[in-house]
Design an enzyme around this catalytic site. Structure first.
Site, PDB file in Angstrom:
ATOM      1  N   PHE A  50       0.876  -1.245   0.001  1.00 62.17           N
ATOM      2  CA  PHE A  50       0.115   0.063   0.169  1.00 62.17           C
ATOM      3  C   PHE A  50       0.816   1.245  -0.122  1.00 62.17           C
ATOM      4  CE2 PHE A  50      -1.915   3.149   3.381  1.00 62.17           C
ATOM      5  CZ  PHE A  50      -2.326   3.782   2.672  1.00 62.17           C
ATOM      6  N   ILE A  51       1.611   1.411   0.931  1.00 65.09           N
ATOM      7  CA  ILE A  51       2.600   2.659   0.944  1.00 65.09           C
ATOM      8  C   ILE A  51       3.298   2.676  -0.038  1.00 65.09           C
ATOM      9  CG2 ILE A  51       4.155   4.049   2.630  1.00 65.09           C
ATOM     10  CD1 ILE A  51       2.470   3.007   5.196  1.00 65.09           C
TER      11      ILE A  51
ATOM     12  N   ASP B 269       9.186  -6.829  -4.383  1.00 72.42           N
ATOM     13  CA  ASP B 269       8.043  -7.204  -3.580  1.00 72.42           C
ATOM     14  C   ASP B 269       7.924  -8.747  -3.704  1.00 72.42           C
ATOM     15  OD1 ASP B 269       5.608  -5.246  -2.251  1.00 72.42           O
ATOM     16  OD2 ASP B 269       5.749  -7.460  -2.185  1.00 72.42           O
TER      17      ASP B 269
ATOM     18  N   LEU C 116      10.803  -0.565   2.537  1.00 71.85           N
ATOM     19  CA  LEU C 116       9.676  -0.614   2.927  1.00 71.85           C
ATOM     20  C   LEU C 116       9.208  -2.041   3.348  1.00 71.85           C
ATOM     21  CD1 LEU C 116       9.729   2.296   1.825  1.00 71.85           C
ATOM     22  CD2 LEU C 116       7.133   2.149   1.719  1.00 71.85           C
TER      23      LEU C 116
ATOM     24  N   THR D  96      11.262 -11.648   9.076  1.00 71.94           N
ATOM     25  CA  THR D  96      11.272 -10.724   7.882  1.00 71.94           C
ATOM     26  C   THR D  96      11.769  -9.529   8.393  1.00 71.94           C
ATOM     27  OG1 THR D  96       9.080 -11.869   7.235  1.00 71.94           O
ATOM     28  CG2 THR D  96       9.770  -9.689   6.245  1.00 71.94           C
TER      29      THR D  96
ATOM     30  N   TYR E 228       6.465  -7.443  16.741  1.00 74.73           N
ATOM     31  CA  TYR E 228       6.548  -6.322  15.942  1.00 74.73           C
ATOM     32  C   TYR E 228       7.351  -5.297  16.131  1.00 74.73           C
ATOM     33  CZ  TYR E 228       5.009  -3.088  12.203  1.00 74.73           C
ATOM     34  OH  TYR E 228       4.953  -2.273  11.202  1.00 74.73           O
TER      35      TYR E 228
END
Ligand code: UDP
Length: 327
Positions: A12-13, A32, A77, A96, A150
């Site tokens: 999204f961003i 990605d 990102l 990740t 997170y």
């Protein structure tokens, strides 16, 4: 700095950042793994002459190194995102977020490429004060609660960035993104605005977790993308951490009412206990608002839209792109 690499560029961003970079004259390459990003997010960019894409895992080292070599500037990102995903799959979140960042920083240092790292307002954790400042203490819960993995993984990323800046002279900027909204955001990973808009447009109950008195501030994705581009172009930003978000806050119940009104939806507002929404033991953040002084002072950052205007645009986009009966 004409060639930009955006990791997580089909998210999204990331896809909005790619779009803004193209408008600013950059050639943009994205990577990605499509774990949470999607081909649809970049379908309007795919045929642009200055845009290219690689669908691969960030852990493919030769590919990663080659992409960084080709870039003048890197926006990192790619990350595990969304509270649902993080609670469901903590191992993936930790791996990740830490391994890929380590690799990006190592290669950017080796190739002397400026890099912007996206962190999150989650790192402030349970800090209880009206506004969160970059210099504040970070207050997390116990390791038995996977919600905090997170924030902890992003804190390690921030430490790594600081270490690379100090030890290796890497030009690195860290942004702590507060809740960010805009077209193409999916509610699949828990984000409140796209979820509630979709519910309102499809006539389903609008789910408010807890009593709805918890509040958030919502930044516009276009403003966030602009801020990131301006920060990486500003040498005084290197080695620094910046909050990026919006200065207005709203309780989630009020947000639900605003969305219901704006969509003219007949959906009822339904209160859902946290245990039902996230499983037992989940701790929500009661309030989260950025102190924006630092970014305002350095680059004159000012949000361009208020929440009602953002919602109007998101709702208009969703009406066009969602195949739902509008009640
Ligand atoms: N939330 C809600 N209903 C939903 C999804 C989220 O009330 O269907 C609440 C959630 O509990 C939190 C706020 O909205 O208090 C923002 O949630 P989101 O997952 O978007 O972001 P974060 O929790 O990371 O701020």
């Amino acid at each position: 700095m004409n060639n930009a690499l955006v990791t997580g560029g089909a998210g999204f961003i990331g896809s909005h950042l790619a779009e803004t970079l193209l408008h600013s004259g950059y050639a943009v390459q994205i990577i990605d793994d499509l774990s949470t990003g999607s081909v649809e997010n970049i379908s309007h960019l795919k045929h642009h002459s200055r845009f290219s894409y690689v669908f691969d895992t960030m852990m493919n080292r030769p590919v990663q190194l080659e992409l960084i070599r080709q870039a003048d500037v890197v926006f990192h990102l790619a990350a595990a995102v969304g509270v649902n995903l993080i609670v469901d799959d903590p191992v993936k979140t930790i791996e990740t977020n830490i391994k890929t960042t380590e690799l990006v920083l190592e290669y950017c240092a080796r190739e002397s490429k400026p890099v912007l790292l996206t962190s999150t307002s989650e790192v402030y954790g349970k800090l209880a004060q009206p506004k969160f400042n970059e210099g504040d203490d970070l207050v997390l819960g116990p390791t038995s609660n996977s919600r905090w993995c997170y924030a902890a993984s992003k804190i390690i990323d921030e430490f790594l960035a600081q270490a690379y800046f100090k030890d290796k002279g890497l030009p690195v900027v860290v942004v702590r993104l507060f809740n960010t909204i805009g077209p193409r955001q999916t509610g699949r990973y828990g984000m409140v605005v796209p979820r509630l808009v979709k519910q309102a447009l499809s006539g389903e109950p609008i789910t408010v977790y807890g009593d709805g008195q918890q509040s958030r501030s919502f930044g516009w994705v276009g403003d966030v993308a602009d801020a990131m581009i301006r920060l990486i172009g500003h040498p005084q930003a290197y080695g620094q951490v910046f909050n990026v978000g919006h200065s207005d806050e709203i309780p989630i119940l009020q947000l639900a009412q605003m969305i219901k009104e704006k969509t003219q939806s007949s959906s009822p507002i339904e209160f859902v206990p946290y245990d039902h929404a996230y499983g037992t033991g989940f701790e929500d953040i009661p309030r989260r608002l950025p102190d924006l002084k630092k970014i305002q002072q350095l680059i004159g950052y000012q949000p361009s839209l208020d929440l009602p205007a953002m919602l109007d645009r998101i709702i208009a986009f969703s009406r066009q792109h969602m195949e739902v009966p509008v009640t």
